[in-house]
Design a protein around this motif. Structure first.
Motif, PDB file in Angstrom:
ATOM      1  N   PHE A 186      19.662   8.216 -12.859  1.00 13.43           N
ATOM      2  CA  PHE A 186      18.351   8.190 -13.506  1.00 13.43           C
ATOM      3  C   PHE A 186      17.209   7.978 -12.522  1.00 13.43           C
ATOM      4  O   PHE A 186      16.039   8.015 -12.902  1.00 13.43           O
ATOM      5  CB  PHE A 186      18.319   7.062 -14.551  1.00 13.43           C
ATOM      6  CG  PHE A 186      18.719   5.716 -14.008  1.00 13.43           C
ATOM      7  CD1 PHE A 186      17.831   4.938 -13.288  1.00 13.43           C
ATOM      8  CD2 PHE A 186      19.999   5.229 -14.210  1.00 13.43           C
ATOM      9  CE1 PHE A 186      18.199   3.706 -12.779  1.00 13.43           C
ATOM     10  CE2 PHE A 186      20.383   3.992 -13.710  1.00 13.43           C
ATOM     11  CZ  PHE A 186      19.474   3.230 -12.997  1.00 13.43           C
ATOM     12  N   ALA A 187      17.512   7.731 -11.255  1.00 15.58           N
ATOM     13  CA  ALA A 187      16.506   7.276 -10.294  1.00 15.58           C
ATOM     14  C   ALA A 187      15.865   8.404  -9.490  1.00 15.58           C
ATOM     15  O   ALA A 187      15.298   8.171  -8.437  1.00 15.58           O
ATOM     16  CB  ALA A 187      17.119   6.250  -9.339  1.00 15.58           C
ATOM     17  N   GLY A 188      15.898   9.636 -10.005  1.00 13.88           N
ATOM     18  CA  GLY A 188      15.362  10.765  -9.254  1.00 13.88           C
ATOM     19  C   GLY A 188      13.880  10.716  -8.981  1.00 13.88           C
ATOM     20  O   GLY A 188      13.386  11.332  -8.036  1.00 13.88           O
ATOM     21  N   THR A 189      13.136   9.965  -9.787  1.00 18.66           N
ATOM     22  CA  THR A 189      11.679   9.832  -9.583  1.00 18.66           C
ATOM     23  C   THR A 189      11.287   8.393  -9.262  1.00 18.66           C
ATOM     24  O   THR A 189      10.107   8.048  -9.295  1.00 18.66           O
ATOM     25  CB  THR A 189      10.911  10.303 -10.831  1.00 18.66           C
ATOM     26  OG1 THR A 189      11.308   9.494 -11.957  1.00 18.66           O
ATOM     27  CG2 THR A 189      11.211  11.757 -11.135  1.00 18.66           C
ATOM     28  N   TRP A 190      12.285   7.566  -8.944  1.00 21.22           N
ATOM     29  CA  TRP A 190      12.025   6.143  -8.726  1.00 21.22           C
ATOM     30  C   TRP A 190      11.525   5.871  -7.308  1.00 21.22           C
ATOM     31  O   TRP A 190      11.735   6.657  -6.377  1.00 21.22           O
ATOM     32  CB  TRP A 190      13.314   5.355  -8.953  1.00 21.22           C
ATOM     33  CG  TRP A 190      13.560   5.028 -10.398  1.00 21.22           C
ATOM     34  CD1 TRP A 190      13.285   5.818 -11.478  1.00 21.22           C
ATOM     35  CD2 TRP A 190      14.145   3.835 -10.910  1.00 21.22           C
ATOM     36  NE1 TRP A 190      13.673   5.184 -12.630  1.00 21.22           N
ATOM     37  CE2 TRP A 190      14.200   3.965 -12.317  1.00 21.22           C
ATOM     38  CE3 TRP A 190      14.635   2.676 -10.332  1.00 21.22           C
ATOM     39  CZ2 TRP A 190      14.714   2.973 -13.145  1.00 21.22           C
ATOM     40  CZ3 TRP A 190      15.158   1.688 -11.146  1.00 21.22           C
ATOM     41  CH2 TRP A 190      15.188   1.835 -12.537  1.00 21.22           C
ATOM     42  N   LEU A 191      10.901   4.703  -7.179  1.00 20.90           N
ATOM     43  CA  LEU A 191      10.585   4.145  -5.871  1.00 20.90           C
ATOM     44  C   LEU A 191      11.674   3.115  -5.566  1.00 20.90           C
ATOM     45  O   LEU A 191      11.959   2.237  -6.387  1.00 20.90           O
ATOM     46  CB  LEU A 191       9.205   3.493  -5.873  1.00 20.90           C
ATOM     47  CG  LEU A 191       8.051   4.413  -6.272  1.00 20.90           C
ATOM     48  CD1 LEU A 191       6.723   3.674  -6.180  1.00 20.90           C
ATOM     49  CD2 LEU A 191       8.030   5.665  -5.417  1.00 20.90           C
ATOM     50  N   ASP A 225       0.825  -1.208   0.000  1.00 24.24           N
ATOM     51  CA  ASP A 225       0.000   0.000   0.000  1.00 24.24           C
ATOM     52  C   ASP A 225       0.860   1.259   0.000  1.00 24.24           C
ATOM     53  O   ASP A 225       0.441   2.308  -0.518  1.00 24.24           O
ATOM     54  CB  ASP A 225      -0.974  -0.004   1.185  1.00 24.24           C
ATOM     55  CG  ASP A 225      -0.278   0.217   2.520  1.00 24.24           C
ATOM     56  OD1 ASP A 225       0.727  -0.480   2.774  1.00 24.24           O
ATOM     57  OD2 ASP A 225      -0.738   1.072   3.289  1.00 24.24           O
ATOM     58  N   ASP A 226       2.098   1.196   0.541  1.00 27.51           N
ATOM     59  CA  ASP A 226       3.025   2.316   0.446  1.00 27.51           C
ATOM     60  C   ASP A 226       3.386   2.584  -1.015  1.00 27.51           C
ATOM     61  O   ASP A 226       3.419   3.735  -1.463  1.00 27.51           O
ATOM     62  CB  ASP A 226       4.317   2.033   1.220  1.00 27.51           C
ATOM     63  CG  ASP A 226       4.121   1.976   2.716  1.00 27.51           C
ATOM     64  OD1 ASP A 226       3.379   2.813   3.253  1.00 27.51           O
ATOM     65  OD2 ASP A 226       4.717   1.075   3.344  1.00 27.51           O
ATOM     66  N   VAL A 227       3.669   1.510  -1.745  1.00 27.14           N
ATOM     67  CA  VAL A 227       4.047   1.652  -3.151  1.00 27.14           C
ATOM     68  C   VAL A 227       2.901   2.265  -3.945  1.00 27.14           C
ATOM     69  O   VAL A 227       3.099   3.173  -4.765  1.00 27.14           O
ATOM     70  CB  VAL A 227       4.474   0.295  -3.742  1.00 27.14           C
ATOM     71  CG1 VAL A 227       4.835   0.447  -5.218  1.00 27.14           C
ATOM     72  CG2 VAL A 227       5.650  -0.292  -2.977  1.00 27.14           C
ATOM     73  N   GLU A 228       1.699   1.778  -3.688  1.00 25.83           N
ATOM     74  CA  GLU A 228       0.524   2.310  -4.391  1.00 25.83           C
ATOM     75  C   GLU A 228       0.350   3.803  -4.101  1.00 25.83           C
ATOM     76  O   GLU A 228       0.079   4.601  -5.007  1.00 25.83           O
ATOM     77  CB  GLU A 228      -0.727   1.545  -3.972  1.00 25.83           C
ATOM     78  CG  GLU A 228      -1.986   1.981  -4.708  1.00 25.83           C
ATOM     79  CD  GLU A 228      -3.202   1.164  -4.305  1.00 25.83           C
ATOM     80  OE1 GLU A 228      -4.312   1.461  -4.804  1.00 25.83           O
ATOM     81  OE2 GLU A 228      -3.060   0.243  -3.475  1.00 25.83           O
ATOM     82  N   TYR A 229       0.526   4.193  -2.846  1.00 22.12           N
ATOM     83  CA  TYR A 229       0.404   5.600  -2.478  1.00 22.12           C
ATOM     84  C   TYR A 229       1.516   6.434  -3.113  1.00 22.12           C
ATOM     85  O   TYR A 229       1.261   7.472  -3.740  1.00 22.12           O
ATOM     86  CB  TYR A 229       0.451   5.749  -0.954  1.00 22.12           C
ATOM     87  CG  TYR A 229       0.681   7.175  -0.502  1.00 22.12           C
ATOM     88  CD1 TYR A 229      -0.340   8.126  -0.597  1.00 22.12           C
ATOM     89  CD2 TYR A 229       1.930   7.572  -0.015  1.00 22.12           C
ATOM     90  CE1 TYR A 229      -0.117   9.442  -0.206  1.00 22.12           C
ATOM     91  CE2 TYR A 229       2.155   8.885   0.385  1.00 22.12           C
ATOM     92  CZ  TYR A 229       1.130   9.812   0.286  1.00 22.12           C
ATOM     93  OH  TYR A 229       1.353  11.113   0.660  1.00 22.12           O
TER      94      TYR A 229
END
Length: 395
Positions: A67-72, A8-12
């Motif tokens: 490249f991971a500036g917007t990654w989870l 649910d953290d990932v979804e949020y």
């Protein structure tokens, strides 16, 4: 221990760009952390921990994974992820292939492979990391599967077994996750690429008995050895068993393999310089091959230090000023005569801790020097040298 993400953290987080931007505006430094956390909790309630962890990890990953500036991301995934330059090198070796990354985690390797591969697919057992991978590389198909269960055909299998437990590296191949012997057995006869820690004892795997084409590549970046990579099957060079690949951030690179000549003269006195080979060359066991290429020779056949009358371009070295028996009293007197104030110490073949030795040498001058302590035959020898020339040592 870092924050433990749930699905649910990932979804949020996948839809929380504004909240992440707001948290990203906070310094989150030791001096401001208490007040920052208070304000973030006031604004975002029980989502604060996931937001803070994500922003903190993105900052931590910025150099390694630009490249991971917007990654989870997760902390373990960031620690294990391959530096982008090293990953790009591997992707080029796999260009045009159909690839299955069976330990895809949050998708860092998929990101690089997709630019070179004909087709790429990823899989993992961890549902949280898979959800993050779907967010991070949405154009790559990912599925939940055990890494030691074959789920694709006609692909090159790429794997990066987990090598950390409780923040510590594992160096036993059987202690990795999944165990490296199990992974090799699961894909016996298949084209397989396995990333390993550079300190892993791959000789225990007896790769030659598992596959007629087996290559171990040690890769360094800017002087630091980053990984050992096992290549099996058609992706391995049939003429090579060991390879050292040296990468630089400026885009340059070179390599040496055991297919190169290792014919050097073992009975020569030290030359003008001592040459410190790149760590990838040393760990790959290719010191003699590197020496033969550049007209160098060894100070002692059992020691990795090389010597010669010139330092190869892009390699570190030290000009020899004096050769002394290794005793602290003699060294202390000679360094004082030379006005030594700072000293880089390299040790091979003798049990000496440079951090303990340096203060005992009582350096009071202003001249920077180098000191190479080694063994020639049965005798301990100290070479007092000029300061290092060439790339700095990062290991």
């Amino acid at each position: 221990m870092g924050y433990s993400f749930e699905l649910d953290d990932v979804e949020y987080l996948a839809g929380a760009s504004d909240a992440l931007a707001a948290v990203g505006d906070r310094p989150l430094t030791p001096a401001t952390l208490v007040s920052d956390i208070g304000r973030i909790r006031s604004a975002f309630g029980d989502r604060a921990a996931a937001l803070i962890e994500t922003v903190t990890l993105r900052r931590k990953a910025a150099t390694k994974l630009p490249f991971a500036g917007t990654w989870l991301v997760t902390d373990d995934a960031v620690q294990q992820a391959t530096t982008e330059q090293v990953s790009r090198h591997r992707a080029e070796r796999l260009r045009g292939r159909r690839i299955h990354d069976v330990t895809c985690s949050i998708g860092t390797e998929l990101h690089t492979l997709r630019s070179a591969a004909d087709i790429v697919v990823g899989s993992d057992l961890d549902p949280v990391r898979l959800a993050m991978a779907r967010h991070n590389v949405p154009d790559v198909a990912v599925l939940r599967a055990d890494a030691v269960v074959s789920t694709t055909r006609g692909t090159v299998v790429v794997a990066d077994p987990g090598r950390r437990a409780g923040g510590r590296r594992r160096h036993d191949p059987a202690a990795l996750e999944p165990p490296l012997p199990d992974l090799l057995d699961a894909y016996a006869g298949r084209d397989l690429v396995v990333k390993c820690a550079p300190g892993l004892d791959v000789d225990r795997l007896d790769l030659a008995s598992r596959h007629t084409r087996a290559e171990v590549e040690l890769v360094s970046l800017d002087g630091a050895v980053r990984e050992a990579c096992i290549w099996l099957g058609e992706v391995a060079d049939p003429a090579v068993r060991r390879r050292a690949t040296v990468l630089r951030s400026d885009g340059s690179s070179w390599e040496v393999t055991d297919a190169d000549s290792d014919d050097i003269d073992d009975d020569r006195a030290p030359g003008r310089y001592i040459v410190d080979p790149d760590g990838a060359v040393v760990r790959a066991g290719l010191v003699r091959h590197y020496a033969a290429r550049h007209g160098l020779w060894q100070l002692d056949p059992r020691i990795a230090h090389l010597t010669g009358d010139a330092i190869p371009e892009g390699t570190a070295g030290f000009e020899i000023l004096d050769r002394l028996p290794f005793t602290e009293k003699v060294l202390r007197r000679r360094l004082a005569e030379l006005g030594c104030g700072s000293l880089e110490i390299l040790v091979r073949g003798i049990d000496v801790d440079p951090a303990l030795l340096r203060p005992r040498l009582d350096l009071r001058g202003a001249v920077p020097l180098g000191l190479v302590i080694t063994r020639i035959g049965r005798s301990g020898v100290a070479f007092v040298c000029g300061p290092r020339t060439g790339p700095q040592r990062n290991e």
